[in-house]
Write a protein that holds these residues in place. Structure first.
Motif, PDB file in Angstrom:
ATOM      1  N   PHE A   5       0.837  -1.202   0.000  1.00  0.00           N
ATOM      2  CA  PHE A   5       0.000   0.000   0.000  1.00  0.00           C
ATOM      3  C   PHE A   5       0.877   1.258   0.000  1.00  0.00           C
ATOM      4  O   PHE A   5       0.588   2.235  -0.700  1.00  0.00           O
ATOM      5  N   GLY A   6       1.947   1.238   0.772  1.00  0.00           N
ATOM      6  CA  GLY A   6       2.847   2.385   0.814  1.00  0.00           C
ATOM      7  C   GLY A   6       3.549   2.618  -0.512  1.00  0.00           C
ATOM      8  O   GLY A   6       3.763   3.764  -0.926  1.00  0.00           O
ATOM      9  N   LEU A   7       3.918   1.516  -1.195  1.00  0.00           N
ATOM     10  CA  LEU A   7       4.538   1.620  -2.517  1.00  0.00           C
ATOM     11  C   LEU A   7       3.588   2.297  -3.500  1.00  0.00           C
ATOM     12  O   LEU A   7       3.973   3.237  -4.209  1.00  0.00           O
ATOM     13  N   VAL A   8       2.346   1.816  -3.541  1.00  0.00           N
ATOM     14  CA  VAL A   8       1.369   2.392  -4.464  1.00  0.00           C
ATOM     15  C   VAL A   8       1.082   3.846  -4.096  1.00  0.00           C
ATOM     16  O   VAL A   8       0.969   4.720  -4.965  1.00  0.00           O
ATOM     17  N   THR A   9       0.991   4.130  -2.805  1.00  0.00           N
ATOM     18  CA  THR A   9       0.755   5.507  -2.357  1.00  0.00           C
ATOM     19  C   THR A   9       1.890   6.428  -2.810  1.00  0.00           C
ATOM     20  O   THR A   9       1.657   7.554  -3.276  1.00  0.00           O
ATOM     21  N   ALA A  10       3.130   5.949  -2.689  1.00  0.00           N
ATOM     22  CA  ALA A  10       4.280   6.750  -3.117  1.00  0.00           C
ATOM     23  C   ALA A  10       4.209   7.044  -4.613  1.00  0.00           C
ATOM     24  O   ALA A  10       4.476   8.173  -5.053  1.00  0.00           O
ATOM     25  N   ASN A  11       3.837   6.040  -5.403  1.00  0.00           N
ATOM     26  CA  ASN A  11       3.722   6.255  -6.851  1.00  0.00           C
ATOM     27  C   ASN A  11       2.617   7.249  -7.183  1.00  0.00           C
ATOM     28  O   ASN A  11       2.776   8.124  -8.040  1.00  0.00           O
ATOM     29  N   LEU A  12       1.481   7.116  -6.499  1.00  0.00           N
ATOM     30  CA  LEU A  12       0.373   8.040  -6.740  1.00  0.00           C
ATOM     31  C   LEU A  12       0.738   9.458  -6.303  1.00  0.00           C
ATOM     32  O   LEU A  12       0.340  10.435  -6.946  1.00  0.00           O
ATOM     33  N   CYS A  13       1.502   9.563  -5.230  1.00  0.00           N
ATOM     34  CA  CYS A  13       1.955  10.887  -4.783  1.00  0.00           C
ATOM     35  C   CYS A  13       2.851  11.523  -5.831  1.00  0.00           C
ATOM     36  O   CYS A  13       2.750  12.729  -6.099  1.00  0.00           O
ATOM     37  N   TRP A  14       3.741  10.733  -6.425  1.00  0.00           N
ATOM     38  CA  TRP A  14       4.595  11.283  -7.476  1.00  0.00           C
ATOM     39  C   TRP A  14       3.748  11.750  -8.656  1.00  0.00           C
ATOM     40  O   TRP A  14       3.974  12.840  -9.207  1.00  0.00           O
ATOM     41  N   CYS A  15       2.758  10.925  -9.045  1.00  0.00           N
ATOM     42  CA  CYS A  15       1.887  11.301 -10.163  1.00  0.00           C
ATOM     43  C   CYS A  15       1.114  12.587  -9.852  1.00  0.00           C
ATOM     44  O   CYS A  15       0.992  13.478 -10.709  1.00  0.00           O
ATOM     45  N   PHE A  16       0.620  12.696  -8.627  1.00  0.00           N
ATOM     46  CA  PHE A  16      -0.090  13.915  -8.240  1.00  0.00           C
ATOM     47  C   PHE A  16       0.864  15.113  -8.270  1.00  0.00           C
ATOM     48  O   PHE A  16       0.488  16.221  -8.668  1.00  0.00           O
ATOM     49  N   GLY A  17       2.092  14.871  -7.872  1.00  0.00           N
ATOM     50  CA  GLY A  17       3.095  15.932  -7.933  1.00  0.00           C
ATOM     51  C   GLY A  17       3.312  16.429  -9.345  1.00  0.00           C
ATOM     52  O   GLY A  17       3.491  17.633  -9.581  1.00  0.00           O
ATOM     53  N   ARG A  18       3.270  15.518 -10.313  1.00  0.00           N
ATOM     54  CA  ARG A  18       3.429  15.941 -11.708  1.00  0.00           C
ATOM     55  C   ARG A  18       2.240  16.796 -12.155  1.00  0.00           C
ATOM     56  O   ARG A  18       2.409  17.715 -12.961  1.00  0.00           O
ATOM     57  N   VAL A  19       1.040  16.477 -11.640  1.00  0.00           N
ATOM     58  CA  VAL A  19      -0.124  17.315 -11.939  1.00  0.00           C
ATOM     59  C   VAL A  19       0.093  18.717 -11.373  1.00  0.00           C
ATOM     60  O   VAL A  19      -0.171  19.731 -12.037  1.00  0.00           O
ATOM     61  N   VAL A  20       0.597  18.785 -10.146  1.00  0.00           N
ATOM     62  CA  VAL A  20       0.888  20.078  -9.533  1.00  0.00           C
ATOM     63  C   VAL A  20       1.918  20.835 -10.355  1.00  0.00           C
ATOM     64  O   VAL A  20       1.815  22.055 -10.562  1.00  0.00           O
ATOM     65  N   ALA A  21       2.929  20.123 -10.850  1.00  0.00           N
ATOM     66  CA  ALA A  21       3.979  20.764 -11.643  1.00  0.00           C
ATOM     67  C   ALA A  21       3.396  21.423 -12.887  1.00  0.00           C
ATOM     68  O   ALA A  21       3.835  22.507 -13.297  1.00  0.00           O
ATOM     69  N   ARG A  22       2.382  20.816 -13.476  1.00  0.00           N
ATOM     70  CA  ARG A  22       1.769  21.376 -14.686  1.00  0.00           C
ATOM     71  C   ARG A  22       1.009  22.664 -14.395  1.00  0.00           C
ATOM     72  O   ARG A  22       0.789  23.480 -15.307  1.00  0.00           O
ATOM     73  N   LEU A  23       0.616  22.854 -13.153  1.00  0.00           N
ATOM     74  CA  LEU A  23      -0.085  24.084 -12.797  1.00  0.00           C
ATOM     75  C   LEU A  23       0.819  25.313 -12.932  1.00  0.00           C
ATOM     76  O   LEU A  23       0.320  26.444 -12.966  1.00  0.00           O
ATOM     77  N   ARG A  24       2.123  25.097 -13.001  1.00  0.00           N
ATOM     78  CA  ARG A  24       3.052  26.214 -13.178  1.00  0.00           C
ATOM     79  C   ARG A  24       2.775  26.961 -14.485  1.00  0.00           C
ATOM     80  O   ARG A  24       3.091  28.137 -14.615  1.00  0.00           O
ATOM     81  N   LEU A  25       2.190  26.236 -15.446  1.00  0.00           N
ATOM     82  CA  LEU A  25       1.869  26.873 -16.723  1.00  0.00           C
ATOM     83  C   LEU A  25       0.888  28.024 -16.549  1.00  0.00           C
ATOM     84  O   LEU A  25       0.900  28.986 -17.327  1.00  0.00           O
ATOM     85  N   LEU A  26       0.040  27.941 -15.518  1.00  0.00           N
ATOM     86  CA  LEU A  26      -0.970  28.974 -15.294  1.00  0.00           C
ATOM     87  C   LEU A  26      -0.353  30.308 -14.904  1.00  0.00           C
ATOM     88  O   LEU A  26      -0.989  31.355 -15.074  1.00  0.00           O
ATOM     89  N   VAL A  27       0.855  30.270 -14.381  1.00  0.00           N
ATOM     90  CA  VAL A  27       1.524  31.517 -13.992  1.00  0.00           C
ATOM     91  C   VAL A  27       2.725  31.792 -14.888  1.00  0.00           C
ATOM     92  O   VAL A  27       3.637  32.543 -14.534  1.00  0.00           O
ATOM     93  N   GLY A  28       2.725  31.165 -16.061  1.00  0.00           N
ATOM     94  CA  GLY A  28       3.746  31.446 -17.056  1.00  0.00           C
ATOM     95  C   GLY A  28       5.100  30.824 -16.792  1.00  0.00           C
ATOM     96  O   GLY A  28       6.095  31.274 -17.362  1.00  0.00           O
ATOM     97  N   LYS A  29       5.161  29.785 -15.963  1.00  0.00           N
ATOM     98  CA  LYS A  29       6.428  29.116 -15.675  1.00  0.00           C
ATOM     99  C   LYS A  29       6.490  27.783 -16.417  1.00  0.00           C
ATOM    100  O   LYS A  29       5.467  27.178 -16.723  1.00  0.00           O
ATOM    101  N   SER A  30       7.708  27.330 -16.692  1.00  0.00           N
ATOM    102  CA  SER A  30       7.886  26.060 -17.386  1.00  0.00           C
ATOM    103  C   SER A  30       7.707  24.888 -16.419  1.00  0.00           C
ATOM    104  O   SER A  30       7.825  25.041 -15.200  1.00  0.00           O
ATOM    105  N   ILE A  31       7.415  23.731 -16.979  1.00  0.00           N
ATOM    106  CA  ILE A  31       7.224  22.525 -16.174  1.00  0.00           C
ATOM    107  C   ILE A  31       8.578  21.836 -15.981  1.00  0.00           C
ATOM    108  O   ILE A  31       9.268  21.551 -16.962  1.00  0.00           O
ATOM    109  N   PRO A  32       8.985  21.562 -14.746  1.00  0.00           N
ATOM    110  CA  PRO A  32      10.225  20.807 -14.532  1.00  0.00           C
ATOM    111  C   PRO A  32      10.113  19.439 -15.194  1.00  0.00           C
ATOM    112  O   PRO A  32       9.106  18.741 -15.027  1.00  0.00           O
ATOM    113  N   GLN A  33      11.109  19.060 -15.946  1.00  0.00           N
ATOM    114  CA  GLN A  33      11.064  17.788 -16.657  1.00  0.00           C
ATOM    115  C   GLN A  33      11.294  16.617 -15.710  1.00  0.00           C
ATOM    116  O   GLN A  33      12.087  16.699 -14.782  1.00  0.00           O
TER     117      GLN A  33
END
Length: 327
Positions: A274-302
Motif C-alpha cells: 500500500f505504501g509503494l502504491v501511495t508513493a507512486n500516486l503521490c509522485w503522479c499527483f506531484g506531476r499534476v501540480v507541476a503542470r499548474l506552473r503553466l498557469l503563472v507562465g512558468k515552465s514545467i520541470p522535466q
C-alpha cells in the motif's frame, strides 16, 4: 599477486568493485595504498565478470606493486551487482572496519586516518560518511533522509510552495548535514564497523544497482546503529565514471529498468504494498501540480523520460526480477 583468502584480521579492508573500469580501478586503489601508510590495511578488488580484459590488466598492475601482498583480486563468475560484489569482498577478509568504495573515486591524503580516528572517538556509531567532492571541487550531496510517499510528492512537483511545505521530508540534505538528520548515506564511499556488519548482515542482493545503500542503512538503524558525517575525510567521486544513470538523469533520459526495480523493492520493504502504491500516486499527483506552473507562465520541470510508466515496474511483484545486466 595474492588471489587466496587473506588469513590475518586487518584494521581496515577496502572493498572495490571493478566492472569494465580497469583504469579507474587502478587509480582508485593506488590512492588507497598511498594513504594506507602506517595502517594495517588490505584492499580487495572484486571483478564482477567484466569479460573485457580488465582482469588481465589488474593482474599485471598488482604484480608490479611493492605492496602487492595488500591487494587481493577476486574474480566473480557472474555480475551480481553492487550488493553481491561488495558482499564477496567483505566476506573475503576479516577486519575491524570495512570501507566500501566506488571504483570511480579516489581518496585525498589523510582520509583513512581521519575516518579511523572518528570511529575511535565515536564507538556507538556504526557507519561513517566522508565528505565527497566532485572532480570540480564541488561538494557532492551524500547524506539523506529516507524516501517516503511525501518525498515522492515533493520530487514529482518540484514546485516552490510544495517544496517549502514538505522541506522536512525532502530526501537530499544540505551539506554539511546536522548530525541527527542523517538517515542514510551514499555507499559510493562509506566506512562500517565489523560489529555493524555482523548485526545488520550482508547487503541485499535483490538489488542490482541503486537503493541498496538506502535499504542497508534502514536495517542498520533498526539494529541500533547511527551514521556520522566526517568532514575532514575527503574523497573525490568522478561524475558518471562507473555507471550511466546519473548522466541519463541529468539529461532527463529514460533510466534503466534495474533502477526502477530497485526503487520498487525499497519502497515495498519500507512501507508495504500500500505504501509503494501511495508513493507512486503521490509522485503522479506531484506531476499534476507541476503542470499548474503553466498557469503563472512558468515552465514545467522535466521528469525522466517514461518515468510515469517506469515507476510501476514490478508493482505486482516488488521482490521479483531485479533486471540485472546480463552482458
Amino acid at each position: 599477486m595474492n588471489t587466496s583468502k587473506l588469513s590475518d584480521t586487518a584494521q581496515i579492508l577496502v572493498s572495490v568493485i571493478n566492472y569494465r573500469t580497469a583504469e579507474l580501478t587502478i587509480q582508485c586503489v593506488q590512492s588507497v595504498l598511498d594513504d594506507m601508510q602506517g595502517i594495517e590495511g588490505r584492499v580487495v578488488i572484486v571483478d564482477n565478470a567484466s569479460n573485457d580484459g580488465s582482469v588481465e590488466k589488474l593482474r599485471t598492475w598488482i604484480s608490479s606493486l611493492e605492496q602487492k601482498e595488500q591487494v587481493n583480486l577476486l574474480e566473480a563468475t557472474s555480475n551480481s551487482g553492487f550488493s553481491g560484489g561488495h558482499n564477496q569482498g567483505i566476506l573475503s577478509q576479516s577486519a575491524d572496519f570495512y570501507l566500501i568504495l566506488n571504483s570511480d573515486a579516489v581518496l585525498r591524503p589523510g582520509f583513512l586516518s581521519s575516518m579511523l580516528n572518528a570511529a575511535a572517538q565515536n564507538p556507538t556509531i556504526g557507519l561513517f560518511a566522508p565528505k565527497i567532492e566532485h572532480d570540480t571541487g564541488e561538494v557532492q550531496t551524500s547524506c539523506f533522509r529516507f524516501h517516503s510517499p511525501l518525498s515522492e510528492l515533493a520530487r514529482g512537483a518540484e514546485s516552490g510552495p510544495v517544496s517549502k511545505l514538505l522541506r522536512t521530508r525532502e530526501v537530499a540534505l544540505a551539506m554539511p548535514p546536522s548530525p541527527d538528520s542523517i538517515e542514510w548515506a551514499s555507499f559510493a564511499c562509506i566506512l562500517l564497523r565489523r560489529e555493524t556488519w555482523s548485526d545488520t548482515g550482508p547487503m541485499d542482493t535483490g538489488y542490482f544497482l541503486y537503493f541498496e545503500d538506502v535499504e542497508y542503512c534502514w536495517r542498520a538503524r533498526k539494529a541500533g546503529w547511527r551514521i556520522a558525517y566526517v568532514q575532514n575525510a575527503v574523497g573525490v567521486h568522478f561524475r558518471g565514471g562507473s555507471g550511466p544513470v546519473k548522466s541519463l538523469a541529468q539529461e532527463r533520459k529514460r533510466l534503466p529498468r534495474y533502477y526502477y526495480a530497485s526503487r520498487t523493492r525499497m519502497l515495498y520493504q519500507f512501507y508495504g504494498w500500500f505504501g509503494l502504491v501511495t508513493a507512486n500516486l503521490c509522485w503522479c499527483f506531484g506531476r499534476v501540480v507541476a503542470r499548474l506552473r503553466l498557469l503563472v507562465g512558468k515552465s514545467i520541470p522535466q521528469s525522466n523520460r517514461s518515468e510515469w510508466r517506469d515507476i510501476w515496474t514490478n508493482v505486482f511483484s516488488p521482490l521479483g526480477n531485479n533486471y540485472a545486466k546480463k552482458d
